[in-house]
Design a protein around this motif. Structure first.
Motif, PDB file in Angstrom:
ATOM      1  N   ALA A 229      61.625  58.660  42.834  1.00 33.51           N
ATOM      2  CA  ALA A 229      62.000  57.542  41.964  1.00 33.51           C
ATOM      3  C   ALA A 229      62.372  56.311  42.788  1.00 33.51           C
ATOM      4  O   ALA A 229      62.021  55.188  42.435  1.00 33.51           O
ATOM      5  CB  ALA A 229      63.163  57.949  41.058  1.00 33.51           C
TER       6      ALA A 229
ATOM      7  N   THR B  95      58.936  55.038  44.420  1.00 30.53           N
ATOM      8  CA  THR B  95      57.929  54.584  43.469  1.00 30.53           C
ATOM      9  C   THR B  95      58.426  53.466  42.560  1.00 30.53           C
ATOM     10  O   THR B  95      57.702  52.508  42.292  1.00 30.53           O
ATOM     11  CB  THR B  95      57.450  55.766  42.607  1.00 30.53           C
ATOM     12  OG1 THR B  95      57.027  56.819  43.476  1.00 30.53           O
ATOM     13  CG2 THR B  95      56.307  55.359  41.706  1.00 30.53           C
ATOM     14  N   HIS B  96      59.649  53.599  42.072  1.00 29.46           N
ATOM     15  CA  HIS B  96      60.164  52.652  41.089  1.00 29.46           C
ATOM     16  C   HIS B  96      61.355  51.844  41.561  1.00 29.46           C
ATOM     17  O   HIS B  96      61.923  51.064  40.802  1.00 29.46           O
ATOM     18  CB  HIS B  96      60.540  53.401  39.805  1.00 29.46           C
ATOM     19  CG  HIS B  96      59.383  54.100  39.164  1.00 29.46           C
ATOM     20  ND1 HIS B  96      58.348  53.429  38.568  1.00 29.46           N
ATOM     21  CD2 HIS B  96      59.076  55.416  39.069  1.00 29.46           C
ATOM     22  CE1 HIS B  96      57.467  54.292  38.109  1.00 29.46           C
ATOM     23  NE2 HIS B  96      57.881  55.510  38.396  1.00 29.46           N
ATOM     24  N   HIS B  97      61.764  52.061  42.810  1.00 27.83           N
ATOM     25  CA  HIS B  97      62.885  51.333  43.400  1.00 27.83           C
ATOM     26  C   HIS B  97      64.153  51.452  42.559  1.00 27.83           C
ATOM     27  O   HIS B  97      64.866  50.474  42.335  1.00 27.83           O
ATOM     28  CB  HIS B  97      62.516  49.866  43.625  1.00 27.83           C
ATOM     29  CG  HIS B  97      61.252  49.707  44.398  1.00 27.83           C
ATOM     30  ND1 HIS B  97      61.121  50.039  45.721  1.00 27.83           N
ATOM     31  CD2 HIS B  97      60.019  49.302  43.993  1.00 27.83           C
ATOM     32  CE1 HIS B  97      59.879  49.825  46.105  1.00 27.83           C
ATOM     33  NE2 HIS B  97      59.184  49.388  45.083  1.00 27.83           N
ATOM     34  N   ILE B  98      64.413  52.664  42.084  1.00 28.82           N
ATOM     35  CA  ILE B  98      65.637  52.940  41.347  1.00 28.82           C
ATOM     36  C   ILE B  98      66.382  54.079  42.020  1.00 28.82           C
ATOM     37  O   ILE B  98      65.806  54.876  42.745  1.00 28.82           O
ATOM     38  CB  ILE B  98      65.355  53.303  39.860  1.00 28.82           C
ATOM     39  CG1 ILE B  98      64.481  54.551  39.780  1.00 28.82           C
ATOM     40  CG2 ILE B  98      64.738  52.140  39.119  1.00 28.82           C
ATOM     41  CD1 ILE B  98      64.301  55.074  38.351  1.00 28.82           C
TER      42      ILE B  98
END
Length: 154
Positions: A143, A146-149
């Motif tokens: 996460a 891929t999503h910078h969270i």
């Protein structure tokens, strides 16, 4: 020549297929990629796709056979021959079962690539169970990348 994605985790299969596709054909939208449903696939059609050179794009053709368990059963001898020899295209078989003791699995291990797509497991007594700690760690890393969270365990 042949790549097998096997296991019971469809999300991991999609991630692996995305990476294989990117590695083989790059980001070219016009790259020669063919995807067929395993229950409807015929070896002659798959073989034709694999051996046909593209007029507009250099590099190997990529042929994906999804839900290919029945396809593998029906054409095991042809697939063994293809996996053992040199090839002009790359065949990806997406299957649930991939017994490692078959001639096909051994040929793919020698000349191609087999990727197990399962959640991480650990042994509890005589039973294998999903290793939630490893799974959570992988999910947090994925996460983040891929999503910078940032995922927390709360």
């Amino acid at each position: 020549g042949v790549c097998a994605l096997f296991g019971d985790e469809p999300f991991l299969k999609r991630l692996a297929l995305k990476e294989i596709t990117r590695t083989i054909v790059g980001d070219d939208e016009d790259a020669p990629v063919t995807s067929v449903e395993g229950s409807q696939a015929q070896w002659r059609d798959v073989r034709d796709e694999l051996s046909t050179a593209s007029l507009f794009t250099p590099g190997p053709r990529l042929v994906i056979v999804d839900e290919a368990d029945k396809f593998v059963s029906n054409y095991r001898d042809k697939l063994e021959e293809y996996a053992a020899g040199p090839s002009s295209g790359v065949l990806v078989l997406i299957v649930d079962q991939w017994p490692g003791n078959t001639r096909l699995a051994k040929a793919v291990a020698k000349q191609g690539l087999a990727i197990e797509c399962r959640a991480p497991q650990s042994q509890r007594g005589k039973t294998k169970v999903i290793d939630l700690g490893r799974l959570a760690k992988w999910l947090a890393a994925w996460a983040s990348k891929t999503h910078h969270i940032k995922l927390t365990d709360t």
